[in-house]
Design a protein around this motif. Structure first.
Motif, mmCIF file in Angstrom:
data_model
loop_
_atom_site.group_PDB
_atom_site.id
_atom_site.type_symbol
_atom_site.label_atom_id
_atom_site.label_comp_id
_atom_site.label_asym_id
_atom_site.label_seq_id
_atom_site.Cartn_x
_atom_site.Cartn_y
_atom_site.Cartn_z
ATOM 1 N N LEU A 1 46.887 48.238 39.972
ATOM 2 C CA LEU A 1 46.285 49.277 40.807
ATOM 3 C C LEU A 1 45.466 48.674 41.944
ATOM 4 O O LEU A 1 45.386 49.249 43.039
ATOM 5 N N SER A 2 44.852 47.507 41.700
ATOM 6 C CA SER A 2 44.115 46.836 42.772
ATOM 7 C C SER A 2 45.048 46.476 43.923
ATOM 8 O O SER A 2 44.667 46.560 45.098
ATOM 9 N N ALA A 3 46.274 46.072 43.584
ATOM 10 C CA ALA A 3 47.248 45.762 44.631
ATOM 11 C C ALA A 3 47.600 47.006 45.440
ATOM 12 O O ALA A 3 47.705 46.957 46.671
ATOM 13 N N LEU A 4 47.774 48.146 44.759
ATOM 14 C CA LEU A 4 48.058 49.391 45.467
ATOM 15 C C LEU A 4 46.870 49.793 46.352
ATOM 16 O O LEU A 4 47.045 50.299 47.469
ATOM 17 N N ALA A 5 45.658 49.560 45.834
ATOM 18 C CA ALA A 5 44.468 49.871 46.628
ATOM 19 C C ALA A 5 44.424 49.013 47.888
ATOM 20 O O ALA A 5 44.017 49.482 48.965
ATOM 21 N N TYR A 6 44.862 47.769 47.788
ATOM 22 C CA TYR A 6 44.876 46.894 48.963
ATOM 23 C C TYR A 6 45.831 47.427 50.026
ATOM 24 O O TYR A 6 45.560 47.347 51.228
#
Length: 303
Positions: A157-162
């Motif tokens: 999810l952190s990657a999607l947030a980026y």
């Protein structure tokens, strides 16, 4: 202070935030920690926006909403994982976002058809996940496996947030506004989660309150240091230095929480760090920067 020193400072502050989250989790639920962390960040960002003479008005509220939903979800899952995992393990799983980004690029290439998949990216993703397997197998008890899965998902999810942060940067949104709305969303989400869990726990003491205050202070200070580093320094150097957070967290875990030291775990962490650095370099090499494109925040800045 130069960019490398700022990145080292940011990595240290993020690791200290993780320590405080782990200590505070004995008294506070995940929702409460997220709520207080968001509240401190929102207040600090509001003051900073006012001092800089900027505005909180945005022309893209929908983009902020989607970024906040994904980012807050990642944050909640990460804080929950920290409560049940060795600190360095939880940090490593969350820092897998560059590897997830590489996997998204591979998936996008396959779905679009005709686009050539870089074999180096494939190898990077495989090496990263082998590293995760090496970390989780020796360092997790059976009752910790669930926390490991949650930590792995928080990194995705952190990657999607980026991706959302990148889109906001291209839309001309300053980092202070992005962090402010993210912090406000964290405060509201944390409050809602706290109420769903039956309300605030009643065994708070001064030590606990100081710990959740420290979570917000360390997180906000780390964000500011990292943002400054990326604005004046070389992106690839900064992206590499952020992995020092894993080393700092490993040291805190051994010193403060008696976390186990296993050679296979250390090898797995090294593989994840190396894969993340390579994935970051390949992404930058494969994407020609647009002339006049706005700077964006780095991966995991909101973690």
């Amino acid at each position: 202070m130069n960019a490398p020193m700022l990145m080292v400072l940011a990595s240290l502050l993020f690791s200290l935030m993780g320590v405080c989250v782990k200590l505070a989790s004995t008294q506070f639920g995940t929702g409460e920690i997220v709520m207080y962390r968001g509240l401190v960040g929102a207040v600090v960002m509001a003051v900073l926006v006012r001092v800089r003479g900027q505005s909180l008005r945005t022309a893209v509220p929908g983009m902020h909403l989607w970024r906040s939903i994904v980012g807050v979800s990642a944050l909640c899952l990460w804080f929950y994982a920290i409560s049940g995992l060795p600190l360095a393990t939880a940090m490593t799983l969350n820092y897998m976002s560059p590897i997830w980004m590489a996997m998204f690029l591979i998936g996008g290439s396959v779905l679009l058809g005709g686009a050539r998949v870089d074999a180096r990216l494939v190898a990077t993703v495989l090496a990263g996940f082998i590293g995760v397997a090496a970390i989780l197998r020796p360092s997790l008890d059976r009752d910790q496996l669930w926390f490991g899965v949650v930590g792995l998902f928080s990194g995705m999810l952190s990657a999607l947030a980026y991706l959302q942060i990148t889109a906001l940067g291209r839309a001309g949104e300053p980092e202070t506004r992005v962090v402010f709305y993210f912090s406000c969303a964290g405060t509201l989400a944390g409050l809602a989660l706290t109420l769903l869990q039956g309300g605030p726990s009643g065994d708070h003491d001064l030590r606990g309150l100081l710990l959740v205050l420290a979570v917000g202070v360390f997180a906000t200070a780390a964000q500011l240091a990292m943002t400054r580093a990326f604005s004046i320094g070389r992106p690839l150097v900064n992206a590499s230095l952020q992995y020092l957070g894993i080393a700092f967290s490993f040291a805190w875990g051994v010193l403060l929480f008696d976390d186990p030291v296993h050679p296979l775990s250390l090898l797995g962490m090294a593989m994840v760090v190396g894969s993340g650095i390579v994935a970051t370099r390949l992404r930058h090499a494969g994407a020609a920067p647009r002339r006049g494109a706005s700077d964006t925040l780095p991966p995991d800045l909101e973690s």
